[in-house]
Design a protein around this motif. Structure first.
Motif, PDB file in Angstrom:
ATOM      1  N   GLN A  64       0.826  -1.200   0.000  1.00 31.18           N
ATOM      2  CA  GLN A  64       0.000   0.000   0.000  1.00 31.18           C
ATOM      3  C   GLN A  64       0.866   1.258   0.000  1.00 31.18           C
ATOM      4  OE1 GLN A  64      -2.364  -1.946   3.269  1.00 31.18           O
ATOM      5  NE2 GLN A  64      -3.830  -0.402   2.587  1.00 31.18           N
ATOM      6  N   LYS A  65       1.963   1.229   0.740  1.00 32.93           N
ATOM      7  CA  LYS A  65       2.863   2.378   0.772  1.00 32.93           C
ATOM      8  C   LYS A  65       3.512   2.597  -0.592  1.00 32.93           C
ATOM      9  CE  LYS A  65       4.000   2.247   5.675  1.00 32.93           C
ATOM     10  NZ  LYS A  65       5.058   2.229   6.677  1.00 32.93           N
ATOM     11  N   ILE A  66       3.907   1.511  -1.238  1.00 33.25           N
ATOM     12  CA  ILE A  66       4.503   1.607  -2.576  1.00 33.25           C
ATOM     13  C   ILE A  66       3.485   2.178  -3.555  1.00 33.25           C
ATOM     14  CG2 ILE A  66       5.372   0.265  -4.535  1.00 33.25           C
ATOM     15  CD1 ILE A  66       6.759  -1.563  -2.451  1.00 33.25           C
ATOM     16  N   ALA A  67       2.244   1.709  -3.499  1.00 32.85           N
ATOM     17  CA  ALA A  67       1.198   2.211  -4.393  1.00 32.85           C
ATOM     18  C   ALA A  67       0.960   3.702  -4.157  1.00 32.85           C
ATOM     19  CB  ALA A  67      -0.093   1.429  -4.180  1.00 32.85           C
ATOM     20  N   ALA A  68       0.976   4.133  -2.917  1.00 28.78           N
ATOM     21  CA  ALA A  68       0.788   5.552  -2.604  1.00 28.78           C
ATOM     22  C   ALA A  68       1.942   6.380  -3.154  1.00 28.78           C
ATOM     23  CB  ALA A  68       0.655   5.748  -1.096  1.00 28.78           C
ATOM     24  N   LEU A  69       3.164   5.870  -3.023  1.00 22.39           N
ATOM     25  CA  LEU A  69       4.330   6.583  -3.554  1.00 22.39           C
ATOM     26  C   LEU A  69       4.311   6.627  -5.077  1.00 22.39           C
ATOM     27  CD1 LEU A  69       7.085   5.298  -1.113  1.00 22.39           C
ATOM     28  CD2 LEU A  69       6.232   7.650  -1.316  1.00 22.39           C
ATOM     29  N   GLU A  70       3.887   5.539  -5.711  1.00 25.45           N
ATOM     30  CA  GLU A  70       3.766   5.524  -7.175  1.00 25.45           C
ATOM     31  C   GLU A  70       2.746   6.569  -7.626  1.00 25.45           C
ATOM     32  OE1 GLU A  70       5.481   4.034  -9.468  1.00 25.45           O
ATOM     33  OE2 GLU A  70       6.618   2.573  -8.299  1.00 25.45           O
ATOM     34  N   SER A  71       1.668   6.684  -6.916  1.00 23.36           N
ATOM     35  CA  SER A  71       0.645   7.680  -7.227  1.00 23.36           C
ATOM     36  C   SER A  71       1.203   9.093  -7.057  1.00 23.36           C
ATOM     37  CB  SER A  71      -0.569   7.470  -6.327  1.00 23.36           C
ATOM     38  OG  SER A  71      -1.532   8.446  -6.551  1.00 23.36           O
ATOM     39  N   GLN A  72       1.945   9.304  -5.997  1.00 22.14           N
ATOM     40  CA  GLN A  72       2.599  10.593  -5.759  1.00 22.14           C
ATOM     41  C   GLN A  72       3.560  10.920  -6.892  1.00 22.14           C
ATOM     42  OE1 GLN A  72       4.145  10.238  -1.673  1.00 22.14           O
ATOM     43  NE2 GLN A  72       4.262  12.454  -1.655  1.00 22.14           N
ATOM     44  N   LYS A  73       4.320   9.909  -7.315  1.00 18.57           N
ATOM     45  CA  LYS A  73       5.290  10.092  -8.393  1.00 18.57           C
ATOM     46  C   LYS A  73       4.588  10.470  -9.692  1.00 18.57           C
ATOM     47  CE  LYS A  73       7.459   6.585 -10.423  1.00 18.57           C
ATOM     48  NZ  LYS A  73       8.371   5.456 -10.642  1.00 18.57           N
ATOM     49  N   GLU A  74       3.479   9.803 -10.007  1.00 18.88           N
ATOM     50  CA  GLU A  74       2.730  10.112 -11.225  1.00 18.88           C
ATOM     51  C   GLU A  74       2.216  11.544 -11.204  1.00 18.88           C
ATOM     52  OE1 GLU A  74      -0.342   7.304 -12.281  1.00 18.88           O
ATOM     53  OE2 GLU A  74       0.988   5.613 -11.814  1.00 18.88           O
ATOM     54  N   LYS A  75       1.710  11.979 -10.059  1.00 16.20           N
ATOM     55  CA  LYS A  75       1.216  13.348  -9.950  1.00 16.20           C
ATOM     56  C   LYS A  75       2.358  14.340 -10.116  1.00 16.20           C
ATOM     57  CE  LYS A  75      -1.399  16.618  -7.160  1.00 16.20           C
ATOM     58  NZ  LYS A  75      -0.945  17.673  -8.014  1.00 16.20           N
ATOM     59  N   ALA A  76       3.498  14.066  -9.498  1.00 11.28           N
ATOM     60  CA  ALA A  76       4.651  14.956  -9.613  1.00 11.28           C
ATOM     61  C   ALA A  76       5.114  15.050 -11.065  1.00 11.28           C
ATOM     62  CB  ALA A  76       5.790  14.471  -8.711  1.00 11.28           C
ATOM     63  N   MET A  77       5.139  13.916 -11.760  1.00  3.16           N
ATOM     64  CA  MET A  77       5.557  13.917 -13.164  1.00  3.16           C
ATOM     65  C   MET A  77       4.547  14.673 -14.022  1.00  3.16           C
ATOM     66  SD  MET A  77       7.137  10.085 -13.508  1.00  3.16           S
ATOM     67  CE  MET A  77       7.612  10.227 -15.212  1.00  3.16           C
ATOM     68  N   SER A  78       3.279  14.507 -13.741  1.00  2.00           N
ATOM     69  CA  SER A  78       2.230  15.213 -14.473  1.00  2.00           C
ATOM     70  C   SER A  78       2.352  16.720 -14.257  1.00  2.00           C
ATOM     71  CB  SER A  78       0.856  14.718 -14.029  1.00  2.00           C
ATOM     72  OG  SER A  78      -0.158  15.475 -14.617  1.00  2.00           O
ATOM     73  N   ASP A  79       2.536  17.124 -12.997  1.00  2.00           N
ATOM     74  CA  ASP A  79       2.712  18.549 -12.684  1.00  2.00           C
ATOM     75  C   ASP A  79       3.946  19.106 -13.377  1.00  2.00           C
ATOM     76  OD1 ASP A  79       0.462  18.366 -11.104  1.00  2.00           O
ATOM     77  OD2 ASP A  79       1.561  18.372  -9.188  1.00  2.00           O
ATOM     78  N   TYR A  80       5.030  18.342 -13.359  1.00  4.46           N
ATOM     79  CA  TYR A  80       6.268  18.763 -14.011  1.00  4.46           C
ATOM     80  C   TYR A  80       6.044  18.957 -15.513  1.00  4.46           C
ATOM     81  CZ  TYR A  80      10.845  18.327 -16.199  1.00  4.46           C
ATOM     82  OH  TYR A  80      11.956  18.523 -16.990  1.00  4.46           O
ATOM     83  N   ASN A  81       5.425  17.966 -16.158  1.00  3.80           N
ATOM     84  CA  ASN A  81       5.182  18.058 -17.604  1.00  3.80           C
ATOM     85  C   ASN A  81       4.290  19.241 -17.944  1.00  3.80           C
ATOM     86  OD1 ASN A  81       6.767  15.844 -18.301  1.00  3.80           O
ATOM     87  ND2 ASN A  81       5.093  14.404 -18.009  1.00  3.80           N
ATOM     88  N   GLU A  82       3.291  19.504 -17.117  1.00  6.99           N
ATOM     89  CA  GLU A  82       2.401  20.645 -17.349  1.00  6.99           C
ATOM     90  C   GLU A  82       3.164  21.963 -17.232  1.00  6.99           C
ATOM     91  OE1 GLU A  82      -1.445  22.579 -15.162  1.00  6.99           O
ATOM     92  OE2 GLU A  82      -1.381  20.397 -15.311  1.00  6.99           O
ATOM     93  N   THR A  83       4.028  22.059 -16.218  1.00  6.90           N
ATOM     94  CA  THR A  83       4.820  23.278 -16.031  1.00  6.90           C
ATOM     95  C   THR A  83       5.771  23.489 -17.195  1.00  6.90           C
ATOM     96  OG1 THR A  83       4.675  23.034 -13.633  1.00  6.90           O
ATOM     97  CG2 THR A  83       6.428  24.456 -14.467  1.00  6.90           C
ATOM     98  N   VAL A  84       6.448  22.430 -17.637  1.00  6.63           N
ATOM     99  CA  VAL A  84       7.375  22.542 -18.773  1.00  6.63           C
ATOM    100  C   VAL A  84       6.617  22.962 -20.027  1.00  6.63           C
ATOM    101  CG1 VAL A  84       8.888  21.222 -20.306  1.00  6.63           C
ATOM    102  CG2 VAL A  84       9.097  20.954 -17.838  1.00  6.63           C
ATOM    103  N   MET A  85       5.436  22.405 -20.239  1.00 10.24           N
ATOM    104  CA  MET A  85       4.640  22.765 -21.409  1.00 10.24           C
ATOM    105  C   MET A  85       4.265  24.248 -21.361  1.00 10.24           C
ATOM    106  SD  MET A  85       1.139  21.036 -22.875  1.00 10.24           S
ATOM    107  CE  MET A  85       0.166  21.566 -21.475  1.00 10.24           C
TER     108      MET A  85
END
Length: 93
Positions: free
Chosen positions: A56-77
């Motif tokens: 469950q902790k790994i799944a939560a961290l993976e979700s956090q990572k996906e959001k961070a990557m999405s936010d990063y890609n949006e900012t770069v765009m």
């Protein structure tokens, strides 16, 4: 496996409510105009013997990572769009 935590029971009623509700918390609050302490009680909870929170902790961290990557890609765009708009401006001295 059985665990026996203490819980704190409160009665909560806000001014806009007709009836209040009883709530259970794992920690003790100070009383205020909306929430008052009723009692402390030990309860018994059955937890699976082989419970392992790692997945469950790994799944939560993976979700956090996906959001961070999405936010990063949006900012770069957004930055790239601003750069493109600046490059499209015609400069005439």
């Amino acid at each position: 496996m059985k665990i026996k935590p203490f819980v704190y029971i409160y009665f909560t009623k806000y001014t806009w409510q007709d009836k209040g509700i009883y709530q259970v918390f794992s920690y003790k609050y100070d009383d205020d105009e909306n929430r008052t302490f009723v009692s402390e009680q030990e309860i018994e909870i059955e937890v699976p013997d082989k419970y392992d929170p790692i997945a469950q902790k790994i799944a939560a961290l993976e979700s956090q990572k996906e959001k961070a990557m999405s936010d990063y890609n949006e900012t770069v765009m957004e930055i790239n769009i601003r750069i493109s708009k600046l490059q499209a401006l015609e400069y005439t001295p």
